[in-house]
Design an enzyme around this catalytic site. Structure first.
Site, short mmCIF file in Angstrom:
data_model
loop_
_atom_site.label_atom_id
_atom_site.label_comp_id
_atom_site.label_asym_id
_atom_site.label_seq_id
_atom_site.Cartn_x
_atom_site.Cartn_y
_atom_site.Cartn_z
N LEU A 176 57.37 11.94 62.47
CA LEU A 176 58.28 10.83 62.76
C LEU A 176 59.40 10.88 61.75
O LEU A 176 59.18 10.68 60.55
CB LEU A 176 57.54 9.49 62.68
CG LEU A 176 58.41 8.23 62.64
CD1 LEU A 176 59.29 8.12 63.88
CD2 LEU A 176 57.56 6.99 62.46
N GLU A 177 60.60 11.21 62.19
CA GLU A 177 61.78 11.28 61.32
C GLU A 177 62.66 10.08 61.64
O GLU A 177 63.42 10.08 62.62
CB GLU A 177 62.53 12.58 61.54
CG GLU A 177 63.64 12.84 60.56
CD GLU A 177 63.16 13.24 59.17
OE1 GLU A 177 63.97 13.15 58.23
OE2 GLU A 177 61.99 13.64 59.04
#
Length: 362
Positions: A270-271
Site C-alpha cells: 500500500l503506497e
C-alpha cells in the site's frame, strides 16, 4: 554514516500503542504478542514485535500486515496498528469475526524499523534502506539513487555492503513470513508505506522487472473482487514496475522464494499518496516528516479510517479464497489474458511470466 535524523521523539508512540492494544485485547482467538528480535538505536534497545492470532493450522489461509519499514513514514505503522486495533476491539462481541478467524491466520508486524522511527530516518540505524536490502538485482536500469545504491550510507536508498547478510530487521520479516505465512493455500501480505504521487496505490511484484508475475490471474481476480464490493474505491491497483524499477526489494525476494513452495503468495504494497496531503497543506514541504505523513489531525484520522475497509476486505477474501480464486486452467488463462491487456500490453503481449528475478552475485 547514516542520513542525518530529524528530532527524536521522547518515546516511541507506535510501540506504546501496540502494548496498549495487547493489554486491552480480550482472551481468545489465539492472540499473542512476541518479538522477532531486538535492535539498538541511540543507546536504546527496541523489540521487533510480531502479533499473531486466528487459526495456526498451516492448511488455513493467512494475511500479514506490515508497517514502519521506513522510519520517516510513520503513517504506515499507524495504519497497521489501526487495523490491529480494529480487529482486537471486536473480539469481545463480534461472532462473525470469530468465524473468520477460525478460517484464517493473522500476522501483524506494524513496527518493522523501530530504530528508524526513533531516529527519524528512512533507513535503519545502520543507514540501510530495508526495501533495498534483499539480494535481488533489477534486470534493467533503475533510477539513480532511488532504485538502490551502494555508494554510501550517507545517501538515501542505500542497499548495504555487497555480499553482506540482510539487516536484522529484514531478516526478522523474512523469518516471520517463512514461519507464519508461506506454504498455505493462500497468503496475502500488505506492507504499508507513503510518499508517492497523488493517489493511493496497491503495488504487486515485480519491483525488479517489468515482466508479469506467475500469479497474475489471482491478482486480477482479487482486484476485480474488491472493485465489485467497493465500486467507488480510490486505489490504483498495478505492478510496481509501471512506476519504477528497484534493486533489493524485500517482497520480490520473498515472492521468488514462495514460488518453490505450495500455495499462492500475493505480496502487496500500500503506497499512500502523500503528495495529496502536501497539495492541501503546502507548508508540509518544509518538514521532512510532512513529506510522508498527514500532519493535521483530521487528515490523519481520515487516512486511518480510509484503509480499514481495504484491510478488512483482505482478511475476508483470504478466509473465503475457495469462492473466488481461479480454479481451472481455463479460468487462469482468461485472468492472465485480461491482466496482460490491462497492465502490460503492448510491452508483454506474449503473456509470458518471469519466474524469478535476478539475484545479486556481487
Amino acid at each position: 554514516m547514516p542520513v542525518a535524523h530529524a528530532a527524536r521523539p521522547a518515546a516511541l508512540p507506535e510501540l506504546d500503542e501496540l502494548e496498549a492494544i495487547a493489554a486491552a485485547a480480550p482472551a481468545g482467538a489465539g492472540f499473542r504478542l512476541d518479538s522477532a528480535g531486538e535492535i539498538e538505536a541511540g543507546g536504546r534497545r527496541f523489540p521487533l514485535p510480531v502479533v499473531t492470532l486466528g487459526n495456526p493450522d498451516p492448511k488455513m489461509p493467512a494475511v500479514g500486515i506490515f508497517g514502519g519499514v521506513h522510519g520517516l513514514e510513520r503513517i504506515g505503522a499507524q495504519v497497521a496498528l489501526a487495523s490491529l486495533r480494529h480487529v482486537t476491539s471486536r473480539l469481545g462481541w463480534d461472532a462473525a469475526l470469530h468465524c473468520v478467524l477460525e478460517r484464517l491466520r493473522l500476522v501483524f508486524m506494524p513496527v518493522v524499523n523501530p530504530g528508524g522511527l526513533w531516529l527519524g530516518t528512512r533507513a535503519n540505524p545502520a543507514g540501510v534502506d530495508l526495501m533495498r536490502n534483499a539480494p535481488v538485482d533489477a534486470v534493467a536500469r533503475v533510477p539513480f539513487l532511488v532504485g538502490g545504491q551502494r555508494i554510501s550510507a550517507g545517501l538515501p536508498w542505500y542497499r548495504g555492503p555487497a555480499g553482506a547478510p540482510m539487516q536484522p530487521e529484514a531478516e526478522a520479516v523474512c523469518a516471520t513470513v517463512e514461519r507464519e505465512l508461506l506454504g498455505r493455500p493462500l497468503t496475502i501480505s500488505i506492507d504499508c508505506h507513503s510518499g508517492f504521487g497523488l493517489a493511493d496505490r496497491i503495488w504487486f511484484p515485480w519491483a525488479c522487472s517489468p515482466a508479469p508475475v506467475e500469479h497474475l490471474p489471482e491478482l486480477h481476480a482479487l482486484d476485480a473482487l474488491f472493485g465489485a464490493a467497493h465500486p467507488h474505491h480510490r486505489y490504483v491497483f498495478e505492478p510496481q514496475s509501471r512506476q519504477y524499477l528497484a534493486h533489493g526489494d524485500l517482497w520480490d525476494w520473498l515472492y521468488a522464494r514462495a514460488l518453490d513452495r505450495p500455495g499462492v503468495f500475493l505480496p502487496l504494497t500500500l503506497e499512500m499518496g502523500s503528495w495529496l496531503w502536501i497539495r492541501k497543506n503546502p507548508r508540509q514541504l518544509f518538514s521532512r516528516r510532512g513529506i510522508f505523513n498527514p500532519l493535521i489531525d483530521h487528515r490523519q484520522a481520515r487516512v486511518l479510517r480510509r484503509h480499514l475497509a481495504w484491510l478488512d476486505f483482505l482478511m475476508r477474501a483470504a478466509a473465503s479464497h475457495e469462492r473466488w480464486l481461479p480454479a481451472t486452467e481455463a479460468e487462469r488463462e482468461a485472468g492472465r489474458a485480461a491482466a496482460i491487456a490491462r497492465w502490460y500490453a503492448p510491452a508483454r503481449a506474449d503473456g509470458r511470466t518471469a519466474r524469478t528475478p535476478a539475484r545479486s552475485h556481487e
